[in-house]
Design an enzyme around this catalytic site. Structure first.
Site, short mmCIF file in Angstrom:
data_model
loop_
_atom_site.label_atom_id
_atom_site.label_comp_id
_atom_site.label_asym_id
_atom_site.label_seq_id
_atom_site.Cartn_x
_atom_site.Cartn_y
_atom_site.Cartn_z
CG ASP A 288 39.66 34.37 41.17
OD1 ASP A 288 39.19 34.52 42.31
OD2 ASP A 288 40.51 35.14 40.68
CG HIS A 433 41.80 29.73 39.50
ND1 HIS A 433 43.10 29.88 39.94
CD2 HIS A 433 41.50 30.85 38.78
CE1 HIS A 433 43.58 31.03 39.49
NE2 HIS A 433 42.64 31.64 38.79
#
Length: 478
Positions: A288, A433
């Site tokens: 992400d 992430h």
């Protein structure tokens, strides 16, 4: 055109003093235990030469935040932009302290979102528009707007007299243009307070303004010149109307025509992946908040070495700055989904605002990659019926996760590997992430460990197809 856009007292005093002496980021660390990454050297691969952006998100029991921060090679320009961002974070911190009991009692998390809209006016001449939204309690949040016009050819922020002829006659004419635009808009006209509007326009040094290739924009905060129902107000005056009042040197810069070829890319559906064996052992790694100009390429290199596929949930604001990097992710055979435009907590927005957040991101990602977006990961994993309705209307599936690597919290490669390997199982969707260097550090060993246990790394869509799940969701994995 016009658009709307309890701690004890001594601790509060300490926080305010600490904010002044050490900076608001350090106050966030002391109060909420957040771990902020040190500044990293970022490769200048932005679509805006000389200008880069970094989006940082935070999540605690009391609040969530997403702050996009553009930066240049000029420290003075950065300092002026950062000072305004710090002011918003300081106000947010104070609001949390005042509302702490209410937040805990009502199981409600405060939210700060600072988003950036960038307009290229000419070569290395940009308008940066910040919009800061924060809610620390109550029914409504507060939105503030701030703009900066920068000329990176001369390494300076432009002041109002660099752009406008500020003689008495031109000031009066510009004031009249703005008032006429305000009164011609039937939507906000009933809320305009003429006396307050005239007061706000009285001193040209206090004007809030910016420039785009087509318009000069004047900004007014909520309640500044109108009742609260009008919200923040932008008054857009076409260049052709205001050009007689522009500074001659600046007007010449606007006349330099830099044509940008607009190529319409045929939208294609997501690449078909091989069907999976129902008896296979699969895991979907997801990343992400990217793409990040340093971390994402490192992750791509590692995935390639292990012949592993992954799904990247990208922020529209990041893709806008790094479209070529987004395209490289797609060309490497990975799947791309949306993480919305500005990383808002969607459950704090109205349905129409949710739709805008989703659609803007989809459009930007599709333009950069040429692929239709059909997966959405809502920021913070926050979803409700409005989010599901908006996603359904765009034919997007909501993708959550079943294993959180906690890379956003630990910022430690060994801890990331331990967290994933302790919780992974066949069919897991793993949250990571691609903005933390520590995540890139963790990936080689993580992939090796997964392979040793017989896992194959696949995309989210492959898992959904294997499970015959094609609805909106949300989908969490096994």
């Amino acid at each position: 055109m016009i658009r709307r856009i309890k701690l004890p007292g001594w601790i509060v005093i300490f926080l305010l003093l600490a904010g002044i002496v050490f900076g608001i980021d350090k106050v966030f660390v002391k109060v909420f235990g957040e771990s902020l990454e040190p500044n990293e050297k970022i490769v200048d691969s932005s679509v805006y030469p000389g200008l880069n952006i970094e989006t940082k998100t935070r999540e605690t029991d009391l609040y969530t935040s997403s702050v996009s921060k553009p930066y240049t090679d000029n420290e003075q320009i950065n300092k002026l932009m950062n000072e305004w961002i710090d002011e918003q974070e300081e106000a947010f911190t104070s609001g949390i302290e005042e509302s702490k009991n209410m937040l805990e009692e009502n199981d409600f998390r405060a939210h700060l979102n600072i988003q950036v809209d960038t307009e290229k006016i000419a070569d290395k001449l940009y308008t940066i528009e910040f919009q800061a939204y924060q809610i620390t309690g109550g029914a409504n949040g507060i939105t503030k707007i701030k703009s900066f016009v920068m000329d990176l050819n001369e390494n300076k922020l432009l002041q109002i007299d660099d752009v406008f002829q500020l003689n008495k006659s031109s000031i009066q004419d510009i004031q009249e243009l703005i008032m006429n635009k305000l009164h011609s808009n039937e939507e906000i006209k009933p809320y305009i307070l003429d006396e307050e509007a005239e007061k706000a326009l009285n001193d040209s040094n206090n004007w809030k303004w910016s420039v785009t290739p087509d318009n000069v924009i004047f900004y007014f905060d909520e309640y500044e010149i109108a009742a609260g129902a009008a919200g923040s107000i932008k008054v857009e005056i076409p260049i052709k109307e205001i050009k007689p009042y522009l500074n001659e040197t600046f007007a010449k810069k606007l006349n330099i025509e830099l044509t940008e070829e607009e190529t319409e890319k045929e939208k294609k559906s997501t690449e078909d992946y091989p069907q999976l064996d129902p008896d296979g052992k699969y895991v979907a790694l997801t990343f992400d908040d990217g793409p990040h100009p340093e971390v994402t390429p490192r992750i791509l290199d590692t995935l390639k070495k292990h012949d592993a596929k992954a799904t990247f949930f990208m922020l529209g604001t990041q893709v806008e700055y790094y479209p070529e990097l987004s395209k490289k992710v797609m060309e490497a055979g990975h799947e791309i989904g949306s993480h919305t435009m500005n990383h808002y907590d969607l459950t704090a927005l109205e349905l129409n605002q949710i739709i805008v957040e989703m659609q803007q991101s989809n459009d930007i990602i599709e333009k950069a990659t040429g692929r239709t977006i059909n997966l959405l990961r809502p920021p913070y994993g926050a979803s409700n019926s409005d989010v599901e309705q908006a996603a359904s209307g765009m034919d997007n599936s909501l993708i959550m996760w079943s294993v959180d690597s906690l890379d956003w919290k630990s910022r430690n490669a060994a801890a990331v590997n331990e967290e994933v390997m302790s919780n992974v199982s066949p069919g897991s969707i793993v949250l990571m992430h691609d903005i933390h260097p520590s995540t890139a550090d963790a990936l080689p060993q993580l992939l090796t460990s997964l392979e040793e246990q017989g896992y194959q790394m696949v995309t989210v869509s492959q898992l959904l197809e294997l499970w015959d799940e094609k609805d909106v969701g949300p989908h969490y994995g096994k």
